[in-house]
Design a protein around this motif. Structure first.
Motif, PDB file in Angstrom:
ATOM      1  N   ALA A 153       8.499  12.104 -22.664  1.00  0.00           N
ATOM      2  CA  ALA A 153       9.391  13.243 -22.937  1.00  0.00           C
ATOM      3  C   ALA A 153      10.509  13.311 -21.889  1.00  0.00           C
ATOM      4  O   ALA A 153      11.683  13.507 -22.227  1.00  0.00           O
ATOM      5  CB  ALA A 153       8.603  14.546 -22.953  1.00  0.00           C
ATOM      6  N   ARG A 154      10.151  13.137 -20.633  1.00  0.00           N
ATOM      7  CA  ARG A 154      11.166  13.263 -19.585  1.00  0.00           C
ATOM      8  C   ARG A 154      12.186  12.113 -19.648  1.00  0.00           C
ATOM      9  O   ARG A 154      13.372  12.314 -19.394  1.00  0.00           O
ATOM     10  CB  ARG A 154      10.507  13.342 -18.205  1.00  0.00           C
ATOM     11  N   GLU A 155      11.716  10.904 -20.022  1.00  0.00           N
ATOM     12  CA  GLU A 155      12.686   9.806 -20.192  1.00  0.00           C
ATOM     13  C   GLU A 155      13.612  10.111 -21.367  1.00  0.00           C
ATOM     14  O   GLU A 155      14.820   9.869 -21.298  1.00  0.00           O
ATOM     15  CB  GLU A 155      11.968   8.475 -20.385  1.00  0.00           C
ATOM     16  N   ALA A 175      17.058  20.057 -20.676  1.00  0.00           N
ATOM     17  CA  ALA A 175      16.050  21.007 -21.171  1.00  0.00           C
ATOM     18  C   ALA A 175      16.467  21.380 -22.584  1.00  0.00           C
ATOM     19  O   ALA A 175      17.654  21.280 -22.929  1.00  0.00           O
ATOM     20  CB  ALA A 175      16.011  22.270 -20.313  1.00  0.00           C
ATOM     21  N   VAL A 176      15.493  21.828 -23.366  1.00  0.00           N
ATOM     22  CA  VAL A 176      15.869  22.319 -24.701  1.00  0.00           C
ATOM     23  C   VAL A 176      16.367  23.759 -24.592  1.00  0.00           C
ATOM     24  O   VAL A 176      17.321  24.152 -25.263  1.00  0.00           O
ATOM     25  CB  VAL A 176      14.704  22.168 -25.711  1.00  0.00           C
ATOM     26  N   GLY A 177      15.723  24.554 -23.724  1.00  0.00           N
ATOM     27  CA  GLY A 177      16.160  25.938 -23.521  1.00  0.00           C
ATOM     28  C   GLY A 177      17.424  25.937 -22.666  1.00  0.00           C
ATOM     29  O   GLY A 177      17.571  25.104 -21.768  1.00  0.00           O
ATOM     30  N   TYR A 178      18.340  26.851 -22.946  1.00  0.00           N
ATOM     31  CA  TYR A 178      19.597  26.863 -22.160  1.00  0.00           C
ATOM     32  C   TYR A 178      19.963  28.278 -21.723  1.00  0.00           C
ATOM     33  O   TYR A 178      21.132  28.618 -21.593  1.00  0.00           O
ATOM     34  CB  TYR A 178      20.737  26.180 -22.931  1.00  0.00           C
TER      35      TYR A 178
END
Ligand code: DGY
Length: 326
Positions: free
Chosen positions: A294-296, A76-79
């Motif tokens: 995006a998910r790959e 994920a970009v958010g952490y």
């Protein structure tokens, strides 16, 4: 020599898992739901790396029970699910997956914006429930997107991608961000303003800030009351940036025009959440980055970051560089 051990908390795309083959020994949590806390604690206890998702809480307790851990690769970009300070204190590298999901997330924000403005979901339900008896000059009238004003809260990569889409709709762009973005101002005519001005002047407001102590509850009753009565609020960032109870009052009592939400304070959102009863609220189950590409990309990045850390290289998407020792 034995390979480093990695625990992967969800079955991510093969594009990422295949990269791990032969370079680490890894195990994947195969259930649809998130890995049970007890299992994560048990697997973490002997892991050199964890590849996790936003459903997994990586906190002080967990870190203290993972003595060998060198890296937590977030898919994920958010952490905000990771206690980065605690990880840094223990020398554990934390990585994320920026860039590859920027366009997908900007698209979903714009999809929610358009759907809210033109009542797409409400109209779909109206038709399917047999209520469409005639074309009528006043049937399901919506709001114009073209030529309206968009307020972007958080002009990072995703905020900028939303701004570029808005330019194609001839929207005026206002933004709130810690630092100015001269390139975006020059190319898109965006204007950096105070939050108060953005709230009062925007026809659509889209949230793109990370969740942290500064942004938790950023949009509450006072901010919603400051918006135009016709304005729509779009949230594809994190649920807790917005006070959901206040939003229900705002949307049900007509303080604002409505909302489009991809994220919630609690996910999955409980079915008795009052917002789900409102026609002027469009909801999605956290699909911002949910495209195949995006998910790959996220799977590949998460795996590459974990491998880099375990092979002594600096991961490309390192969130806590101060924890890195070359
Ligand atoms: C993220 O990456 O932070 C999204 O919310 C999930 O893809």
């Amino acid at each position: 020599m034995s390979l480093p051990k990695v625990y992967v908390s969800r079955r991510i795309q093969d594009a990422g898992l295949l990269l791990l083959n032969g370079r680490v020994e890894y195990e994947v949590w195969e259930e649809i739901g998130p890995v049970e806390r007890g299992v994560l604690l048990e697997k973490g206890a002997t892991a050199d790396g964890l590849l996790v998702t936003l459903s997994d809480r990586i906190d002080e307790e967990l870190l203290s029970r993972c003595p060998q851990l060198k890296v937590v690769g977030n898919y994920a970009v958010g952490y905000d699910n990771i206690d980065v300070k605690a990880a840094t204190e223990r020398g554990v590298l934390v990585t994320n997956t920026p860039d590859v999901l920027t366009n997908a997330t900007a698209d979903i924000a714009f999809a929610l914006l358009l759907a809210s403005a033109r009542r797409v979901v409400e109209a779909n339900e109206f038709l399917r429930s047999g209520d469409w008896v005639t074309w009528h000059p006043n049937l399901l009238l919506g709001s114009d997107v073209s030529g309206s004003t968009l307020g972007i809260v958080g002009m990072g990569k995703i905020g900028q991608a939303v701004a570029r889409r808005a330019k194609g709709f001839d929207m005026e762009i206002l933004y709130v961000n810690r630092s100015p973005k001269p390139e975006i101002e020059r190319t898109l005519g965006a204007r950096r303003v105070a939050l108060e001005e953005l709230l009062a002047a925007s026809d659509f407001i889209s949230l793109h800030c990370p969740l942290n102590e500064e942004t938790r509850g950023l949009i509450g009753e006072e901010e919603l009351r400051a918006m135009k009565r016709t304005a729509f609020l779009i949230n594809t960032s994190r649920g807790p940036v917005l006070d959901q109870k206040a939003l229900f009052k705002a949307c049900s009592e007509g303080w604002i025009g409505g909302a489009g939400l991809d994220v919630f304070e609690k996910e999955p959102v409980p079915l008795d959440e009052p917002l789900l009863t409102l026609k002027n609220v469009t909801t999605l189950p956290h699909l911002g980055s949910a495209t195949i590409k995006a998910r790959e990309g996220m799977a590949r990045k998460a795996a590459e970051n974990v491998l880099a850390a375990l092979e002594g290289r600096r991961p490309v998407d390192l969130v806590n560089p101060e924890a890195f020792r070359a």
